[in-house]
Design a protein around this motif. Structure first.
Motif, PDB file in Angstrom:
ATOM      1  N   ALA A  18       0.853  -1.191   0.000  1.00 24.26           N
ATOM      2  CA  ALA A  18       0.000   0.000   0.000  1.00 24.26           C
ATOM      3  C   ALA A  18       0.887   1.238   0.000  1.00 24.26           C
ATOM      4  N   ALA A  19       0.442   2.270  -0.686  1.00 24.75           N
ATOM      5  CA  ALA A  19       1.173   3.530  -0.734  1.00 24.75           C
ATOM      6  C   ALA A  19       0.189   4.678  -0.572  1.00 24.75           C
ATOM      7  N   SER A  20       0.603   5.698   0.176  1.00 26.69           N
ATOM      8  CA  SER A  20      -0.250   6.865   0.405  1.00 26.69           C
ATOM      9  C   SER A  20       0.434   8.103  -0.168  1.00 26.69           C
ATOM     10  N   TYR A  21      -0.349   8.903  -0.890  1.00 28.43           N
ATOM     11  CA  TYR A  21       0.182  10.106  -1.534  1.00 28.43           C
ATOM     12  C   TYR A  21      -0.566  11.336  -0.999  1.00 28.43           C
ATOM     13  N   LYS A  22       0.165  12.442  -0.922  1.00 31.23           N
ATOM     14  CA  LYS A  22      -0.454  13.686  -0.461  1.00 31.23           C
ATOM     15  C   LYS A  22      -0.969  14.532  -1.619  1.00 31.23           C
ATOM     16  N   LYS A  23      -0.251  14.549  -2.736  1.00 30.60           N
ATOM     17  CA  LYS A  23      -0.629  15.388  -3.870  1.00 30.60           C
ATOM     18  C   LYS A  23      -0.627  14.559  -5.150  1.00 30.60           C
ATOM     19  N   PRO A  24      -1.787  14.277  -5.739  1.00 27.73           N
ATOM     20  CA  PRO A  24      -3.117  14.428  -5.134  1.00 27.73           C
ATOM     21  C   PRO A  24      -3.328  13.388  -4.044  1.00 27.73           C
ATOM     22  N   ARG A  25      -4.214  13.687  -3.098  1.00 26.90           N
ATOM     23  CA  ARG A  25      -4.414  12.813  -1.951  1.00 26.90           C
ATOM     24  C   ARG A  25      -5.100  11.516  -2.381  1.00 26.90           C
ATOM     25  N   ARG A  26      -4.412  10.395  -2.232  1.00 23.27           N
ATOM     26  CA  ARG A  26      -4.994   9.105  -2.606  1.00 23.27           C
ATOM     27  C   ARG A  26      -4.236   7.990  -1.892  1.00 23.27           C
ATOM     28  N   HIS A  27      -4.869   6.823  -1.861  1.00 23.48           N
ATOM     29  CA  HIS A  27      -4.276   5.651  -1.213  1.00 23.48           C
ATOM     30  C   HIS A  27      -4.415   4.477  -2.167  1.00 23.48           C
ATOM     31  N   VAL A  28      -3.296   3.830  -2.485  1.00 24.25           N
ATOM     32  CA  VAL A  28      -3.280   2.718  -3.436  1.00 24.25           C
ATOM     33  C   VAL A  28      -2.920   1.442  -2.681  1.00 24.25           C
ATOM     34  N   ARG A  29      -3.714   0.382  -2.890  1.00 24.43           N
ATOM     35  CA  ARG A  29      -3.456  -0.903  -2.235  1.00 24.43           C
ATOM     36  C   ARG A  29      -3.504  -2.003  -3.284  1.00 24.43           C
ATOM     37  N   LYS A  30      -2.494  -2.878  -3.286  1.00 24.95           N
ATOM     38  CA  LYS A  30      -2.424  -3.976  -4.241  1.00 24.95           C
ATOM     39  C   LYS A  30      -2.034  -5.265  -3.525  1.00 24.95           C
ATOM     40  N   TYR A  31      -2.440  -6.404  -4.126  1.00 28.53           N
ATOM     41  CA  TYR A  31      -2.222  -7.714  -3.525  1.00 28.53           C
ATOM     42  C   TYR A  31      -1.371  -8.571  -4.468  1.00 28.53           C
ATOM     43  N   PHE A  32      -0.456  -9.378  -3.866  1.00 23.37           N
ATOM     44  CA  PHE A  32       0.478 -10.156  -4.670  1.00 23.37           C
ATOM     45  C   PHE A  32       0.640 -11.566  -4.094  1.00 23.37           C
ATOM     46  N   HIS A  33       0.919 -12.513  -4.998  1.00 24.17           N
ATOM     47  CA  HIS A  33       1.168 -13.897  -4.587  1.00 24.17           C
ATOM     48  C   HIS A  33       2.448 -13.955  -3.749  1.00 24.17           C
ATOM     49  N   PRO A  34       2.466 -14.723  -2.652  1.00 24.01           N
ATOM     50  CA  PRO A  34       3.623 -14.709  -1.747  1.00 24.01           C
ATOM     51  C   PRO A  34       4.887 -15.354  -2.317  1.00 24.01           C
ATOM     52  N   VAL A  35       4.767 -16.126  -3.397  1.00 22.51           N
ATOM     53  CA  VAL A  35       5.943 -16.792  -3.981  1.00 22.51           C
ATOM     54  C   VAL A  35       6.318 -16.144  -5.298  1.00 22.51           C
ATOM     55  N   THR A  36       5.359 -16.063  -6.218  1.00 18.01           N
ATOM     56  CA  THR A  36       5.652 -15.519  -7.553  1.00 18.01           C
ATOM     57  C   THR A  36       5.572 -14.004  -7.607  1.00 18.01           C
ATOM     58  N   LEU A  37       4.903 -13.405  -6.607  1.00 16.32           N
ATOM     59  CA  LEU A  37       4.626 -11.964  -6.579  1.00 16.32           C
ATOM     60  C   LEU A  37       3.809 -11.506  -7.784  1.00 16.32           C
ATOM     61  N   ALA A  38       3.078 -12.442  -8.377  1.00 18.06           N
ATOM     62  CA  ALA A  38       2.138 -12.080  -9.442  1.00 18.06           C
ATOM     63  C   ALA A  38       0.988 -11.279  -8.834  1.00 18.06           C
ATOM     64  N   SER A  39       0.516 -10.286  -9.560  1.00 22.72           N
ATOM     65  CA  SER A  39      -0.559  -9.433  -9.061  1.00 22.72           C
ATOM     66  C   SER A  39      -1.870 -10.212  -8.977  1.00 22.72           C
ATOM     67  N   LEU A  40      -2.553 -10.110  -7.848  1.00 18.61           N
ATOM     68  CA  LEU A  40      -3.858 -10.757  -7.654  1.00 18.61           C
ATOM     69  C   LEU A  40      -4.923  -9.717  -8.001  1.00 18.61           C
ATOM     70  N   THR A  41      -5.366  -9.735  -9.246  1.00 18.78           N
ATOM     71  CA  THR A  41      -6.187  -8.643  -9.780  1.00 18.78           C
ATOM     72  C   THR A  41      -7.571  -8.561  -9.169  1.00 18.78           C
ATOM     73  N   ASN A  42      -8.138  -9.702  -8.761  1.00 18.58           N
ATOM     74  CA  ASN A  42      -9.507  -9.702  -8.237  1.00 18.58           C
ATOM     75  C   ASN A  42      -9.572  -9.637  -6.710  1.00 18.58           C
ATOM     76  N   ALA A  43      -8.439  -9.371  -6.071  1.00 14.21           N
ATOM     77  CA  ALA A  43      -8.396  -9.422  -4.612  1.00 14.21           C
ATOM     78  C   ALA A  43      -8.930  -8.158  -3.946  1.00 14.21           C
ATOM     79  N   ASN A  44      -9.221  -7.130  -4.712  1.00 12.81           N
ATOM     80  CA  ASN A  44      -9.699  -5.885  -4.106  1.00 12.81           C
ATOM     81  C   ASN A  44     -11.210  -5.695  -4.241  1.00 12.81           C
ATOM     82  N   ARG A  45     -11.920  -6.766  -4.527  1.00 13.74           N
ATOM     83  CA  ARG A  45     -13.379  -6.673  -4.615  1.00 13.74           C
ATOM     84  C   ARG A  45     -13.986  -6.547  -3.222  1.00 13.74           C
TER      85      ARG A  45
END
Length: 524
Positions: free
Chosen positions: A86-113
């Motif tokens: 997760a990363a938080s930004y002040k300008k513009p104010r936003r918060h980004v959160r992403k999920y990844f596989h613990p071994v391959t670190l492939a992005s888990l695209t449907n994990a933010n539903r």
């Protein structure tokens, strides 16, 4: 005490039921998440994460997100078997959160539903009404009402020991229902008292917002020679002294990273191997950057907020925080309520106690409904409307939860649902079905004030049974994870247990539907 018990129950029991129902599900929110997010069905006992925090996580973050105010990295463990960045930004104010596989670190695209953790659990404590803490205030009022119901219930049920040993399930419906109400009230009294009171205590800052600022303003004033201190300074001092949150400013000069893995090893010398679960980097890429490590509290009831801070550039310790005895008591109360510790028998005990509390509320409302309808050949409008309310808040919220899960499985099979309803399809389905259950109950009762409520109960119970079975089938069709597979051939209990609970719920709802339908037909 009788009128207090009756009126507090009639006015606020619907809200209390919804809070207890979602709270009960939140006991296993992480497990329900595995069911709702197939990409995250990862068994860490069979797959050992071999990722490098420095190379696989920090380096890509430093290349992609240097402008962030801070990064948060959650390392995988049993109940959350994936990496969260997760990363938080002040300008513009936003918060980004992403999920990844613990071994391959492939992005888990449907994990933010929408799932149990980010909808059912927040609904439990704020009803998803976040503006001006309106939801938290409503939950607080309902909690006070629940305490009134418990205390007044003890007083009006003077034969408490007789009620404890009385359960006549095969007598008349009204007698069996009242026995269930009395029994659950007596047996679960310690649980309901503790869980309700702890829920009020852990959000005391919402209900007494001026208390902290006044106390710490006074402390700052005394320290500064009785000069007036503002509220922001008081809140900052409270965060630093009580929670260990120290706010540091960025220097504006470009810095570099020392080895985060070496810092984790230093932190775990005191805490034990594998105890660090969260890494937070403040002002990444700055010379004044710091790294904060948090220790998990899976092995204790107390919800720990202990942490250690290191200098990002040198890797040297900058300080550590251990809560005071008062903070420890507050954390223990929080741990009792949140039940995030790793103790499966106790977690199941909480779950069944939560279901029993829901049964206590539902049987109380049903008792009033049946008793009030007996007194009239054609019940007055206020009794009819209360019958509608009771149906909507009990079978309605259960049906809405079932459709919430079912919609999630439909999304995996049919991509058109995303096009029509967007990213929050599950949430829209939840509230839509809840509203429809209210309209269905209203139409049924207004058509037949005498016994329409029984027909509505029966029909909605049948609907719950169908939805629960369909959810299990769609999970099998959409993912291939049948009960045979998740129990026997490739055991994965979070998914298997969710399917089993859905099937038990379907059987219970079907049985209730048959009994209510028979009771309705007896009237004619």
């Amino acid at each position: 005490m009788g009128p207090v018990h009756t009126w507090a129950g009639l006015i606020l029991s619907g809200l209390i039921f919804a809070i207890f129902w979602t709270g009960t599900l939140s006991v296993f929110d992480k497990e329900i998440d595995r069911w709702m997010m197939p990409d995250t069905r990862i068994n860490l006992t069979k797959v050992t994460p071999s990722l490098s925090v420095d190379k696989d996580i920090i380096q890509p973050l430093s290349e992609q997100q240097n402008a962030a105010a801070y990064w948060t990295i959650v390392l995988p463990r049993e109940r959350i078997p994936y990496v969260i960045k997760a990363a938080s930004y002040k300008k513009p104010r936003r918060h980004v959160r992403k999920y990844f596989h613990p071994v391959t670190l492939a992005s888990l695209t449907n994990a933010n539903r929408p799932n149990a953790s980010n909808f059912i659990y927040p609904f439990h404590h704020n009803l998803t009404l976040r503006k001006d803490d309106l939801g938290a205030w409503l939950v607080g009022v309902a909690s006070i009402a629940m305490l009134c119901l418990l205390v007044s219930g003890i007083v009006i049920h003077r034969r408490i020991f007789t009620d404890f040993f009385s359960l006549r399930l095969f007598r008349k419906f009204s007698r069996a229902n009242l026995d269930l109400h009395n029994l659950t009230g007596v047996v679960l009294l310690p649980f309901t008292l503790v869980i309700t009171l702890s829920g009020l205590i852990i959000v005391q800052q919402v209900y007494f917002p001026q208390l902290i600022s006044r106390v710490y303003q006074q402390a700052i004033s005394v320290e500064n020679g009785n000069k007036t201190a503002n509220e922001k300074d008081a809140q900052r001092l409270f965060s630093a002294k009580v929670l260990g949150h120290i706010r540091e400013s960025a220097s504006g000069e470009k810095g570099h990273f020392s080895s985060i893995e070496q810092m984790i090893l230093k932190a775990e010398l005191d805490w034990g191997k594998g105890s660090v679960y969260l890494v937070r980097v403040n002002h990444p890429g700055d010379t004044n950057s710091s790294v904060v490590f948090r220790r998990h509290s899976d092995d204790s009831v107390t919800k720990s907020n202990d942490h250690k801070r290191f200098n990002t550039m040198t890797g040297e310790p900058k300080g550590s925080f251990t809560g005071s005895q008062a903070v420890g008591i507050w954390n223990f109360i929080s741990g009792i309520h949140y039940i995030q510790f790793d103790h499966w028998p106790l977690r199941w005990l909480y779950f069944f106690a939560g279901l029993g509390s829901c049964l206590l509320i539902a049987t109380g409302l049903l008792h009033w409904t049946t008793a009030s309808n007996k007194n009239y050949l054609t019940p007055p409008l206020n009794v009819a409307l209360m019958s509608v309310h009771n149906i909507a808040v009990i079978t309605g919220v259960i049906a809405a939860t079932g459709v919430f899960l079912l919609t999630n499985r439909v999304r995996d099979i049919s991509p058109y649902l995303d096009t029509v309803m967007g990213d929050k399809a599950e949430i829209y389905a939840f509230f839509s079905v809840w509203l429809l259950s209210l309209l269905h109950a209203l139409l049924s009762v207004l058509r037949d004030r005498s016994y329409g409520y029984l027909r509505a109960w029966a029909q909605q119970s049948g609907f719950i049974a169908v939805v629960a079975v369909c959810a299990v089938i769609l999970n099998w069709v959409g993912t291939g994870d049948s009960l045979i597979k998740t129990v026997f051939t490739d055991t994965y209990w979070p998914v298997a247990a969710t399917d089993l609970v859905l099937l038990i719920a379907a059987a219970s709802a079907f049985w209730a539907s048959v009994k209510l339908r028979a009771h309705y037909q007896e009237r004619f």
